[in-house]
Design a protein around this motif. Sequence first.
Motif, mmCIF file in Angstrom:
data_model
loop_
_atom_site.group_PDB
_atom_site.id
_atom_site.type_symbol
_atom_site.label_atom_id
_atom_site.label_comp_id
_atom_site.label_asym_id
_atom_site.label_seq_id
_atom_site.Cartn_x
_atom_site.Cartn_y
_atom_site.Cartn_z
ATOM 1 N N LEU A 160 0.827 -1.203 0.000
ATOM 2 C CA LEU A 160 0.000 0.000 0.000
ATOM 3 C C LEU A 160 0.861 1.253 0.000
ATOM 4 O O LEU A 160 0.590 2.210 -0.734
ATOM 5 N N LEU A 161 1.915 1.245 0.820
ATOM 6 C CA LEU A 161 2.776 2.421 0.919
ATOM 7 C C LEU A 161 3.522 2.680 -0.386
ATOM 8 O O LEU A 161 3.788 3.833 -0.731
ATOM 9 N N CYS A 162 3.868 1.623 -1.110
ATOM 10 C CA CYS A 162 4.536 1.824 -2.397
ATOM 11 C C CYS A 162 3.649 2.582 -3.379
ATOM 12 O O CYS A 162 4.147 3.257 -4.283
ATOM 13 N N GLN A 163 2.328 2.495 -3.193
ATOM 14 C CA GLN A 163 1.411 3.224 -4.064
ATOM 15 C C GLN A 163 1.416 4.721 -3.780
ATOM 16 O O GLN A 163 0.868 5.504 -4.545
ATOM 17 N N THR A 164 2.040 5.129 -2.681
ATOM 18 C CA THR A 164 2.133 6.548 -2.352
ATOM 19 C C THR A 164 3.475 7.139 -2.772
ATOM 20 O O THR A 164 3.687 8.345 -2.604
ATOM 21 N N ALA A 165 4.374 6.299 -3.296
ATOM 22 C CA ALA A 165 5.745 6.727 -3.553
ATOM 23 C C ALA A 165 6.001 6.944 -5.039
ATOM 24 O O ALA A 165 5.394 6.294 -5.893
ATOM 25 N N LYS B 80 8.448 2.914 -5.674
ATOM 26 C CA LYS B 80 9.606 2.295 -5.029
ATOM 27 C C LYS B 80 9.531 2.445 -3.511
ATOM 28 O O LYS B 80 9.200 3.509 -2.996
ATOM 29 N N ASN B 81 9.897 1.365 -2.829
ATOM 30 C CA ASN B 81 9.846 1.346 -1.377
ATOM 31 C C ASN B 81 10.732 2.421 -0.755
ATOM 32 O O ASN B 81 10.373 3.030 0.255
ATOM 33 N N GLU B 82 11.893 2.681 -1.379
ATOM 34 C CA GLU B 82 12.816 3.659 -0.807
ATOM 35 C C GLU B 82 12.306 5.088 -0.923
ATOM 36 O O GLU B 82 12.838 5.993 -0.275
ATOM 37 N N ASN B 83 11.274 5.303 -1.751
ATOM 38 C CA ASN B 83 10.718 6.648 -1.914
ATOM 39 C C ASN B 83 9.517 6.917 -1.013
ATOM 40 O O ASN B 83 8.935 8.002 -1.070
ATOM 41 N N VAL B 84 9.142 5.958 -0.178
ATOM 42 C CA VAL B 84 8.029 6.151 0.749
ATOM 43 C C VAL B 84 8.427 7.191 1.798
ATOM 44 O O VAL B 84 9.540 7.163 2.332
#
Length: 585
Positions: free
Chosen positions: A385-390, A394-398
């Motif tokens: 879910l958080l990757c959809q906000t980045a 990308k996980n590192e851009n959350v």
Amino acid sequence: MILQELNRYYERKAAEPEAAIPSYGTSIENISFALVLDENGKLLNVEDLRQEGAPRRPRKMVVPAAEKKANGIKPNFLWDSTSYVLGMDNKGNQKRTNRCHDAFIQQVRTFCLINDPGLQAIISFYERDYQTIADRPDWPEICGTNLVFRLSGTPGYIHERVAARDAWKHCMGQREIGTIGQCLVSGKAGQPLSRLHPSIKGVRGSQQGGADIVSFNKQSFESYGREQGANAPISKEVTFNYVTALNLLLANYSRQKVTIGDTTIVFWAEHKSVAEELFANLLAPEESKSQTAKTEEDSQTAEKIFHLLKTIRSGKRPGDIVPELDESVRFFILGLAPNASRLSIRFWISDSVETFLIHIGNHFSHLEMARQFDNEPEFPALWRLLCQTATLGKNENVLPALAGGMVKAMLNGGFYPQNLLAVVLGRIRAEHKINYFRAALLKAFLVRNKKMEIPMYYDPNRKDVPYLLGGLFAVLEKAQSDAIPGTNATMKDRFFAAAPATPARVFPLLLKNAANHIAKLRKDPAKTGWAINIEKAIQDSIAHLANFPTTLSSEDQGLFMIGYYQRVKDLYTSKNNTVNTSEEN
């Protein structure tokens, strides 16, 4: 509170016969090679202790507790890197390496003068020409690694011998005691207090050598005239206990650790509980029961977790799925994030297993949304879910604060971070795309934070203006795609960001274009019925709109996006809806 519970967890694990947890005065370190000596100190061999694999990794071994060296010269007892043990490395500062080596030899000669064959062999080793080891063909692999000693023909390693343990106790007793006081954690008085605490390792994003939770290494950090050790009065034994316990929870093989965004989460119970095995899957469930598991055991576990999640989401007790689960057990969850050379406590939550299950169930209940595709997870993991906000997904851009806030809200039942709505809407506007995960996030935020009632599927009887506008946009888009298949610039490409922000400016233009699209569909005999249904759907939506609002708030834009997503899903999958797609062809 945190250190108290970690100290209790160490005591609990130490009391378990099967638990391989180091005792006070020891630590688990990476060891790569053993110097095999005879009783006269002659080097017979260098034994490779590394684990098989590519690349080969050091073995985890219990050794006398590692010194916290920082920039100082502090030898470990009977083990260390080649800089200390052999006086050789590839760091390019031989002068400092010689000082490290001299300190190691001095410690051996001071504390190992005991009538023991193993310790005597080490002393004799340093009276020989041992630096010929650099001529070995495998020296490049040995150089810079950690070494221990072994006596040939004797099982175990020299630091494990009874005499070596006695020597290590003597060595610890001779070291500077420092400040004496009452331990803040155990409450015991007259305890030697720790000035420097060992490093915590295993938190994603922290320094490779580890970081601290408790740290007072400058005079400016002291207060009320207290020395560094007395400013956070924790005994050396408790310090060892809590650091060992936390490093155990953070180990690579730990099943009591989950990483979401930049937040590393560890969890444990006040006493042994099946909840410790389940919570990793509850916090980060992956895919549904239909996912193919690698083994039969994995398949059974996935099936159990899937049914447990369905149970707690519906508000039922999980006893039928996991009868051995004691819901009254106290449970602790700690969220850690890197912060320069220290660790930041992102959150600390303590409650019963039952309460945590209720909160996790509510979280998935608020997320419940019609899936765009059948292979999408019914219980989406928070990291997905958080990757959809980045940016770029990308996980590192959350956003770090968003990740920590989402985890905390999931676990304590509080509000989701206030910026969640703005971030999700921003990604939708930037990419012109709303999918299952983003729709679920918008629904969860509006249900929990704004107390809205939002269905899982499209509701044709709902009359909220933003919801109607979102559904109307989906119908107008469908009309265009059917009338002009394969168009280069769709209305979604051109107006998806502007439509929810300024409906009064965009929708009159869209309706005008829709009239042309419907007229074109009517000319095709195979699509005449479909054109009539589209026109009815548009009229039904407009009938409940007195006028188009000039603008919509962020909450209303979120509802617009949900209405659009659910209407698109309904148009393409449902057989009984306002627009009968069966007539399309």
